[in-house]
Design a protein around this motif. Structure first.
Motif, PDB file in Angstrom:
ATOM      1  N   THR A   1       8.155  -6.522  -4.744  1.00 20.50           N
ATOM      2  CA  THR A   1       7.357  -5.535  -5.293  1.00 20.50           C
ATOM      3  C   THR A   1       6.471  -4.885  -4.132  1.00 20.50           C
ATOM      4  O   THR A   1       6.055  -5.858  -3.267  1.00 20.50           O
ATOM      5  CB  THR A   1       6.696  -6.055  -6.341  1.00 20.50           C
ATOM      6  OG1 THR A   1       7.608  -6.367  -7.366  1.00 20.50           O
ATOM      7  CG2 THR A   1       5.619  -4.986  -6.798  1.00 20.50           C
ATOM      8  N   ARG A   2       6.199  -3.507  -4.113  1.00 16.09           N
ATOM      9  CA  ARG A   2       5.331  -2.968  -3.113  1.00 16.09           C
ATOM     10  C   ARG A   2       4.482  -2.159  -4.036  1.00 16.09           C
ATOM     11  O   ARG A   2       4.782  -1.219  -4.797  1.00 16.09           O
ATOM     12  CB  ARG A   2       6.070  -2.181  -1.960  1.00 16.09           C
ATOM     13  CG  ARG A   2       6.690  -2.961  -0.995  1.00 16.09           C
ATOM     14  CD  ARG A   2       7.518  -1.917  -0.362  1.00 16.09           C
ATOM     15  NE  ARG A   2       6.999  -0.826   0.197  1.00 16.09           N
ATOM     16  CZ  ARG A   2       6.509  -0.790   1.572  1.00 16.09           C
ATOM     17  NH1 ARG A   2       6.398  -1.971   2.326  1.00 16.09           N
ATOM     18  NH2 ARG A   2       5.798   0.284   1.787  1.00 16.09           N
ATOM     19  N   LYS A   3       2.987  -2.262  -3.783  1.00 16.23           N
ATOM     20  CA  LYS A   3       2.031  -1.567  -4.738  1.00 16.23           C
ATOM     21  C   LYS A   3       0.801  -1.506  -4.146  1.00 16.23           C
ATOM     22  O   LYS A   3       0.394  -2.393  -3.214  1.00 16.23           O
ATOM     23  CB  LYS A   3       1.780  -2.340  -5.886  1.00 16.23           C
ATOM     24  CG  LYS A   3       1.460  -1.954  -7.165  1.00 16.23           C
ATOM     25  CD  LYS A   3       1.621  -2.703  -8.628  1.00 16.23           C
ATOM     26  CE  LYS A   3       1.425  -1.913  -9.723  1.00 16.23           C
ATOM     27  NZ  LYS A   3       1.221  -2.675 -10.921  1.00 16.23           N
ATOM     28  N   LEU A   4       0.163  -0.543  -4.578  1.00 15.35           N
ATOM     29  CA  LEU A   4      -1.139  -0.287  -3.716  1.00 15.35           C
ATOM     30  C   LEU A   4      -2.335  -0.415  -4.851  1.00 15.35           C
ATOM     31  O   LEU A   4      -2.367  -0.134  -6.157  1.00 15.35           O
ATOM     32  CB  LEU A   4      -1.456   1.057  -3.408  1.00 15.35           C
ATOM     33  CG  LEU A   4      -0.667   1.447  -2.157  1.00 15.35           C
ATOM     34  CD1 LEU A   4      -0.762   3.096  -1.853  1.00 15.35           C
ATOM     35  CD2 LEU A   4      -1.241   0.700  -0.874  1.00 15.35           C
ATOM     36  N   TYR A   5      -3.459  -0.913  -4.259  1.00 11.40           N
ATOM     37  CA  TYR A   5      -4.677  -1.188  -5.075  1.00 11.40           C
ATOM     38  C   TYR A   5      -5.820  -0.551  -4.532  1.00 11.40           C
ATOM     39  O   TYR A   5      -6.050  -0.906  -3.243  1.00 11.40           O
ATOM     40  CB  TYR A   5      -4.943  -2.593  -5.383  1.00 11.40           C
ATOM     41  CG  TYR A   5      -3.798  -3.288  -6.438  1.00 11.40           C
ATOM     42  CD1 TYR A   5      -3.804  -3.368  -7.703  1.00 11.40           C
ATOM     43  CD2 TYR A   5      -2.786  -3.658  -5.477  1.00 11.40           C
ATOM     44  CE1 TYR A   5      -3.009  -4.076  -8.365  1.00 11.40           C
ATOM     45  CE2 TYR A   5      -1.620  -4.558  -6.227  1.00 11.40           C
ATOM     46  CZ  TYR A   5      -1.967  -4.601  -7.774  1.00 11.40           C
ATOM     47  OH  TYR A   5      -0.958  -5.089  -8.328  1.00 11.40           O
ATOM     48  N   TRP A   6      -6.682   0.095  -5.361  1.00 17.10           N
ATOM     49  CA  TRP A   6      -7.880   0.683  -4.747  1.00 17.10           C
ATOM     50  C   TRP A   6      -9.140  -0.383  -4.309  1.00 17.10           C
ATOM     51  O   TRP A   6      -8.905  -1.643  -5.035  1.00 17.10           O
ATOM     52  CB  TRP A   6      -8.774   1.783  -5.720  1.00 17.10           C
ATOM     53  CG  TRP A   6      -7.836   2.704  -6.008  1.00 17.10           C
ATOM     54  CD1 TRP A   6      -7.226   3.059  -7.078  1.00 17.10           C
ATOM     55  CD2 TRP A   6      -8.115   4.054  -5.362  1.00 17.10           C
ATOM     56  NE1 TRP A   6      -6.809   4.500  -6.862  1.00 17.10           N
ATOM     57  CE2 TRP A   6      -7.425   4.841  -5.838  1.00 17.10           C
ATOM     58  CE3 TRP A   6      -8.748   4.456  -3.801  1.00 17.10           C
ATOM     59  CZ2 TRP A   6      -7.019   6.377  -5.122  1.00 17.10           C
ATOM     60  CZ3 TRP A   6      -8.671   5.581  -3.555  1.00 17.10           C
ATOM     61  CH2 TRP A   6      -7.695   6.309  -4.363  1.00 17.10           C
ATOM     62  N   LYS A   7      -9.630  -0.426  -3.267  1.00 17.74           N
ATOM     63  CA  LYS A   7     -10.626  -1.333  -2.854  1.00 17.74           C
ATOM     64  C   LYS A   7     -12.049  -1.051  -3.355  1.00 17.74           C
ATOM     65  O   LYS A   7     -12.967  -1.754  -3.273  1.00 17.74           O
ATOM     66  CB  LYS A   7     -10.893  -1.387  -1.371  1.00 17.74           C
ATOM     67  CG  LYS A   7      -9.679  -2.036  -0.483  1.00 17.74           C
ATOM     68  CD  LYS A   7      -9.828  -2.242   0.916  1.00 17.74           C
ATOM     69  CE  LYS A   7      -8.890  -3.121   1.609  1.00 17.74           C
ATOM     70  NZ  LYS A   7      -9.295  -2.922   3.028  1.00 17.74           N
ATOM     71  N   GLU A   8     -12.153   0.237  -3.857  1.00 19.16           N
ATOM     72  CA  GLU A   8     -13.550   0.590  -3.954  1.00 19.16           C
ATOM     73  C   GLU A   8     -14.393  -0.123  -5.049  1.00 19.16           C
ATOM     74  O   GLU A   8     -15.622  -0.463  -4.607  1.00 19.16           O
ATOM     75  CB  GLU A   8     -13.457   2.393  -4.699  1.00 19.16           C
ATOM     76  CG  GLU A   8     -12.475   3.174  -3.637  1.00 19.16           C
ATOM     77  CD  GLU A   8     -13.086   3.286  -2.175  1.00 19.16           C
ATOM     78  OE1 GLU A   8     -14.307   3.151  -1.987  1.00 19.16           O
ATOM     79  OE2 GLU A   8     -12.172   3.284  -1.582  1.00 19.16           O
TER      80      GLU A   8
END
Length: 374
Positions: free
Chosen positions: A100-107
């Motif tokens: 799996t490849r996925k992005l998560y916000w750091k904010e």
């Protein structure tokens, strides 16, 4: 003024600024004005209260990389031999499957991705399993095994036996490999063989019900050396019962059931010991005869009992006659005893009549009522 584009980004939002549909920068919370006479700029606003990036261009962003990506996103890139544990605010919230490849916000929400290798043990750590069970996601991502007390669990991975599980709760990642588990009960079990039609050595047909008690001493042998050990023991009990009954006559079976139990026990015990099964006892519950055979046996029993009763009656008659003979001899030798017998006879007679007339007084009663000739 018509050439100025104003963009407002809220506190829980972030904007992606595109020029000619190519990412330029990430916009934080605030008000922005851009000179855009040819309408080449566009902004996509995202809600970052949910850490997962929901845009359709996630793969493009991950491929471009750069400072904008690392400054605002956490990239979860899970290998094919790994599982990703997603922690938000330090708490496990999600599990990413291998590849799996996925992005998560750091904010807004601190996000951490921990990678767990699947090359070694597939067992899920206890704290991870407890959290996934709390989230209701454990059964979807792992194989859950519950081994009760007095039982043993056998773990198979890709159809190969890997280990034996002691009583307790276990979870194993269900990715990449086929994980299965089987629980073997170690407590004493009962097994019944009912309604077996058999022939004795003297060709008498009967039905026998058999009961046996057993337990598993080696769960690995019981599971791997035979397909279903319960069915195997049942068949061996049938064979042992048939062999033992066919070697005895009906009289021997009815007269000594203990020897029948011992023969079956010896046969079955020798056949199942190597399978990790211990036979604790075997017992014949019922021997059921056909109707005509019951009538014959009842006639035989009645004849035997009648003969025994006749022998007892003759013996008692002989004893009574012998007693009478001894009494007669005593009376012959003692006139006083004879007179007492006469008085006993007189007492019995007077009990059955209403009136008795006596002549000659008491002396007549004693001397003239009964006259014995010398």
């Amino acid at each position: 003024m018509f050439w100025i584009k104003q963009i407002v980004i809220g506190d829980g939002e972030r904007g992606l600024l595109y020029r000619d549909r190519r990412l330029v920068r990430v916009l934080g919370a605030g008000v922005y004005r851009f000179f855009d006479p040819f309408k080449r700029l566009s902004v996509v606003v995202h809600n970052v209260t949910r850490a997962e990036y929901a845009g359709a261009d996630g793969e493009v962003l991950m491929a471009q990389g750069g400072d904008a990506l690392t400054a605002h996103f956490v990239l979860a890139d899970v290998g094919t031999g790994q599982v990703g544990l997603v922690l938000k605010n330090g708490k496990l919230e999600d599990v990413l499957a291998p590849g799996t490849r996925k992005l998560y916000w750091k904010e807004l929400v601190p996000v951490e991705v921990r990678l767990v290798s699947l090359d070694g043990s597939l067992e899920v750590e206890a704290d991870v399993a407890a959290r996934l069970r709390q989230l209701g996601a454990l059964a979807k991502m792992a194989v859950v095994v519950e081994v009760p007390v007095e039982s043993a669990g056998l773990l198979f991975i890709d159809s190969k036996l890997v280990r034996t599980l002691a009583p307790g709760n276990y979870a194993f990642w269900g990715f990449r490999k086929n994980v299965a588990a089987e629980v073997i009960e170690l407590r004493v079990q009962s097994l019944e063989v009912s309604g077996q039609e058999l022939l004795t050595r003297d060709k008498v047909s009967l039905r026998v019900n058999l009961a046996a008690s057993l337990r598993v001493t080696d769960p690995i042998a019981a599971r791997t050396k035979v397909t279903k050990f319960g069915d195997y023991v049942y068949r061996e009990l049938q064979y042992g019962l048939r062999k033992a009954v066919s070697a005895k006559t009906l009289d021997e079976l009815l007269g000594d059931k203990a020897s029948l139990d011992a023969d079956i026990f010896a046969y079955v015990r020798g056949r199942v010991t190597e399978l990790g099964i211990e036979v604790l006892g075997v017992g014949v519950k019922d021997v059921i005869l056909p109707g005509e055979m019951k009538d014959i046996l009842n006639s035989v029993v009645q004849a035997e009992k009648a003969a025994q009763a006749n022998v007892i009656r003759r013996r008692e008659e002989a004893n009574a006659t012998r007693s009478l003979l001894n009494t007669a001899r005593l009376i012959e030798e003692s006139p006083t005893l004879m007179r007492l017998k006469e008085l006993e006879a007189l007492e019995k007679v007077t009990e059955k009549i209403d009136k008795l007339t006596v002549f000659g007084g008491l002396d007549g009663v004693l001397k003239q009522l009964v006259t014995l000739q010398q």
